[in-house]
Scaffold this motif. Structure first.
Motif, PDB file in Angstrom:
ATOM      1  N   ASP A   1       8.606  -2.945  -2.919  1.00 42.92           N
ATOM      2  CA  ASP A   1       8.874  -2.119  -4.100  1.00 42.92           C
ATOM      3  C   ASP A   1       9.321  -3.042  -5.226  1.00 42.92           C
ATOM      4  O   ASP A   1      10.468  -3.495  -5.268  1.00 42.92           O
ATOM      5  CB  ASP A   1       9.953  -1.086  -3.790  1.00 42.92           C
TER       6      ASP A   1
ATOM      7  N   TYR B   1       0.842  -1.201   0.000  1.00 46.51           N
ATOM      8  CA  TYR B   1       0.000   0.000   0.000  1.00 46.51           C
ATOM      9  C   TYR B   1       0.878   1.252   0.000  1.00 46.51           C
ATOM     10  O   TYR B   1       2.087   1.197   0.274  1.00 46.51           O
ATOM     11  CB  TYR B   1      -0.939  -0.002   1.205  1.00 46.51           C
ATOM     12  N   THR B   2       0.264   2.367  -0.276  1.00 49.07           N
ATOM     13  CA  THR B   2       0.946   3.659  -0.188  1.00 49.07           C
ATOM     14  C   THR B   2       0.180   4.528   0.788  1.00 49.07           C
ATOM     15  O   THR B   2      -0.973   4.883   0.543  1.00 49.07           O
ATOM     16  CB  THR B   2       1.007   4.359  -1.557  1.00 49.07           C
TER      17      THR B   2
ATOM     18  N   ARG C   1       0.000  -1.063  -4.393  1.00 51.71           N
ATOM     19  CA  ARG C   1       0.756  -0.828  -5.626  1.00 51.71           C
ATOM     20  C   ARG C   1       0.949  -2.136  -6.398  1.00 51.71           C
ATOM     21  O   ARG C   1       0.951  -3.214  -5.803  1.00 51.71           O
ATOM     22  CB  ARG C   1       2.129  -0.222  -5.303  1.00 51.71           C
TER      23      ARG C   1
END
Length: 819
Positions: A674, A435-436, A733
């Motif tokens: 990432d 998540y961001t 993401r």
């Protein structure tokens, strides 16, 4: 029984004309500060260069307010009552943030939070003393309500398409106005348009509206003047409509919770009036919600004056009707209700009947709106949000994940915490899925991980003590005493309760309201005399004033220098967009970095400047300058991804790819989800390993291939974990295998004599279209891996031969190679 503070207050206020000039200067300055602050959207935690200057300016101005307070109250400070210790205790809050600064995950964000906590402490200190004066208390309460109503009106200006007008009204003093419009006063997300007014975040605006809805009802009932009653009643519909237009589920969920809690503090007559006013305004708001919503959506696409007039007509006419009803009820019904329920109010448990009844009514309404098709009478965007209120809704599941991840940080930084802004710096290391979110969406979890158990215990003890003493004094005092400070209780309780599920306190204006509210509650608290420890001498006032004065000077100097640094950083950024001159860009950057050597934005811009000049001149002086700047900054900002990437780029400028790769691998645990980071590790690991193999360096080959394979296996483990998430929860993401990752991982498996794993890996990337070079190479290595094991995939081989007849021979040669 009357709380003693009110008698003191009345005595102090009896001769208003005798108040010194500095007293009125303090009030005027505080009013101006409260009006200016909410329109400085940059006061959101100072996490970006564009947001910093107003933040530091606000902190500097608060220091000036503190000096005005000292000039007025330095003789009044005595350690005679329990309340007198609170202005000392509040200093522990910035101190705990200062202690956490030394081990902070981000020294830049941590220092910002130290300064913000100083601002909050200043607001509390001023409020505790100033609000004990009846006239000052009345003026500040009026100011707070006026500012709130202006914010609501400002929101509707933007909702009805008057963005340019709204921008022109505040553009002369607000940094948030860009291209003539206030930034994101109406925001857009996956749910469509959402009203945010000055906050740029709909959920925080919803928390603000919830607090001031109850504040407006309270002021309506308390007001003795007909125009006061009419004004507060008039604002009920705009507030409720604004709350609906935020599309905030959290606001709608927490509103009835806070409503029932507040009812417990009222007598039956007032409880009924609260319920009646909320019901009238709620029905009136729902009656026009569809029209106001649709017109606003239309006007934000294309402005038409006639449509805007129609929208305003709906809003103003219905609000005026509610205002008349409110005035009429207060003038004729309220007195009779008070008299009729006077005897019933004296009975035990009398105050529980309306809250219990309200809970039942709210439960029925919730069932109808959430569990049936009744919500379809509402605008589609609002009814859709209501339909998704449940414990399995993705935002609920995501928040629970945030909280769990936050506790992982607490486990690693238990005592003093990870410093202000720690969540923003660390969440990628601890997150459960990609998540961001630079906020933990829970003020208490975020506070705990920032200052640790020590700081959190101090903070909770501080606010709980004030709540306890205020509530105790509230039930002892007379009706006038209860009404004098209840507004502060409403605002503080509402915001702190809603902050259980969102980051409202990250907005400095909201934080200021809470600490002013705590100060108001402390001014009215049941303050017991100190029996064992009491210093009534005037020297205590001088000593305390001297200490906070010195702290104020430090805060003023620091914040003023940071204002200068922010101005320089912004100038450099602006110049860099229009000029390529090294000297023009560097000059303001030097000013910023001289004050804040590890400021992320300026470090990145300066290092980019050095690297650009090095590329042109090949002068090692610029390479070394970039290297030194980034290395030093990363000591204070070790989790800043962009700085790490820039340092890797710096190594690559000199073809020191091995050092860049070492940095990539070493920092991988900080960014566990990432996918781009993993892809670089896999692709570069293969490239470096293949080069080492060609040079006969077997040890280096094995090392690079091992790192690349480990990265690939972490991705596969991550994909398996994501498959276990509840289907309602969004993963975040993108996180998936890319063709290049699969190809290079497959090659590394193959070249380390693991053909079974190579085939298994490469099979994941097989595609029908082999005209693409990457797809064809994946198939090529896949067939080779299969044949290496003594097997084959004839269908894929036939496809390859069809594209290139030489593939059969090339694969055969590859199979014969022993790596």
């Amino acid at each position: 029984m009357s709380n003693p503070v009110y008698g003191k207050q009345a005595k102090r206020s009896s001769n208003v004309e005798k108040k010194p000039v500095q007293f009125w200067l303090l009030i005027v300055a505080l009013i101006a500060f409260l009006v200016w602050t909410p329109f400085q959207v940059a006061l959101f935690n100072g996490q970006m260069l564009e947001f910093e200057k107003p933040l530091f300016l606000a902190i500097a101005l608060s220091s000036i307010l503190l000096f005005l307070w000292i000039s007025n109250y330095y003789k009044s400070f005595k350690l005679a009552e329990q309340r007198d210790w609170l202005p000392i205790a509040v200093l522990l809050l910035p101190i705990t943030y200062l202690l956490s600064y030394f081990g902070a995950a981000s020294h830049y964000l941590a220092m910002n939070m130290v300064l913000i906590e100083c601002l909050y402490a200043i607001m509390f200190i001023i409020s505790v003393y100033l609000l004990q004066d009846r006239r000052a208390n009345s003026i500040i309460q009026t100011t707070i309500m006026t500012v709130a109503y202006l914010i609501v009106g400002f929101g509707f200006l933007n909702w009805f398409g008057h963005g340019k007008l709204a921008g022109s009204l505040v553009g002369w003093f607000s940094s948030a106005v860009l291209n003539g419009k206030y930034t994101d006063a109406v925001m857009t997300d996956s749910n469509g348009l959402r009203l945010t007014s000055v906050f740029q975040y709909a959920n925080t605006y919803a928390a603000f509206l919830m607090a001031f809805l109850f504040a407006a009802v309270f002021c309506l009932i308390r007001s003795k003047k007909w125009y006061g009653q009419a004004i507060h009643a008039f604002m009920l519909v705009p507030i409720i409509l604004s709350l609906l237009l935020t599309l905030s589920r959290g606001g709608l969920v927490m509103l009835p919770v806070v409503f029932v809690i507040l009812l417990l503090f009222l007598k039956p007559a007032k409880q009924i009036l609260w319920f009646v006013y909320c019901a009238i305004a709620g029905v009136a708001s729902l009656a026009i919600s569809k029209e106001v919503t649709d017109l606003g959506l239309q006007l934000n696409q294309k402005f038409e004056a006639g449509v805007a007039v129609k929208g305003w007509a709906y809003l103003l006419v219905v609000s005026a009707i509610v205002a008349v009803l409110g005035w009429g009820i207060q003038a004729y019904l309220a007195p009779k209700l008070e008299q009729g329920l006077a005897k019933a109010s004296a009975r035990k448990m009398a105050t529980l009947w309306v809250p219990i009844g309200s809970t039942i009514v709210i439960g029925v309404l919730a069932f109808l709106l959430i569990g049936t098709n009744v919500s379809k009478v509402l605008p589609e965007n609002i009814s859709t949000r209501l339909d998704t209120i449940n414990l399995k809704q993705h935002s609920v599941l995501e928040r629970i994940t945030f909280y769990k991840d936050g506790m992982k940080v607490v486990k690693d930084y238990p005592v003093l915490g990870a410093g202000g802004g720690a969540w923003a710096a660390l969440y990628e290391k601890y997150q459960n899925n990609p998540y961001t979110s630079r906020q933990a969406h829970n003020f208490y979890v975020q506070y705990l991980l920032e200052v640790g158990i020590v700081g959190f215990t101090i903070f909770m003890a501080f606010i709980l003590f004030i709540f306890y003493k205020y509530i105790r004094g509230y039930f002892k005092t007379d009706e006038e005493g209860k009404d004098s400070y209840f507004l502060y209780f409403i605002l503080t309780l509402s915001i702190l309760v809603h902050s259980v599920m969102d980051f409202n306190m990250s907005y400095v204006f909201i934080g200021m309201l809470v600490f002013i509210g705590l100060g108001g509650m402390a001014a009215a608290m049941d303050s017991q005399p100190l029996r064992k420890l009491s210093w009534k001498a005037e020297s205590t006032g001088w000593i305390y004033s001297l200490v906070v004065g010195i702290c104020g000077v430090v805060v003023l100097i620091t914040s003023t220098r940071y204002v200068q640094a922010s101005s320089a950083g912004l100038e450099a950024k602006k110049v860099s967009q229009t000029s390529t001159s090294y000297e023009e860009i560097k000059a303001p950057l030097d000013k910023d970095l001289a004050i804040r050597p590890n400021h992320p934005d300026s470090v990145l811009l300066m290092s980019s400047l050095y690297q650009s000049v090095y590329k042109q001149t090949q002068n090692d002086e610029f390479y070394n300058a970039a290297q030194s700047l980034l290395t030093d900054a990363l000591k204070k900002e070790p989790y800043n991804k962009n700085m790490i990437i820039r340092l890797m780029n710096n190594y690559q400028l000199k073809n020191e790819n091995d050092k860049a790769y070492e940095l990539l691998v070493a920092n991988a645990p900080k960014f566990n989800w990432d996918i781009e980071w993993y892809e670089k590790m896999i692709v570069q690991g293969f490239e470096l390993g293949y080069t080492a193999m060609g040079n006969g360096d077997t040890a280096s080959k094995d090392k690079y291939f091992k790192d690349g394979i480990n990265a690939f296996e972490k991705v596969q483990a991550g994909l398996k974990h994501l498959a276990t998430l509840p289907k309602e929860q969004m993963a975040g993401r993108p996180f998936a295998n890319s063709p290049m990752m699969i190809l290079d991982a497959g090659k590394m498996y193959y070249m380390t004599n693991q053909p079974d794993k190579a085939a298994e890996t490469l099979k994941m990337g097989l595609q029908q279209d082999l005209s693409d070079p990457t797809n064809r190479e994946i198939a090529h290595w896949y067939v080779a891996a299969m044949q290496k094991q003594g097997s084959n995939d004839q269908a894929v081989l036939d496809q390859l031969i069809k594209v290139d007849p030489s593939e059969k021979e090339q694969i055969a040669k590859l199979v014969q190679i022993n790596f």
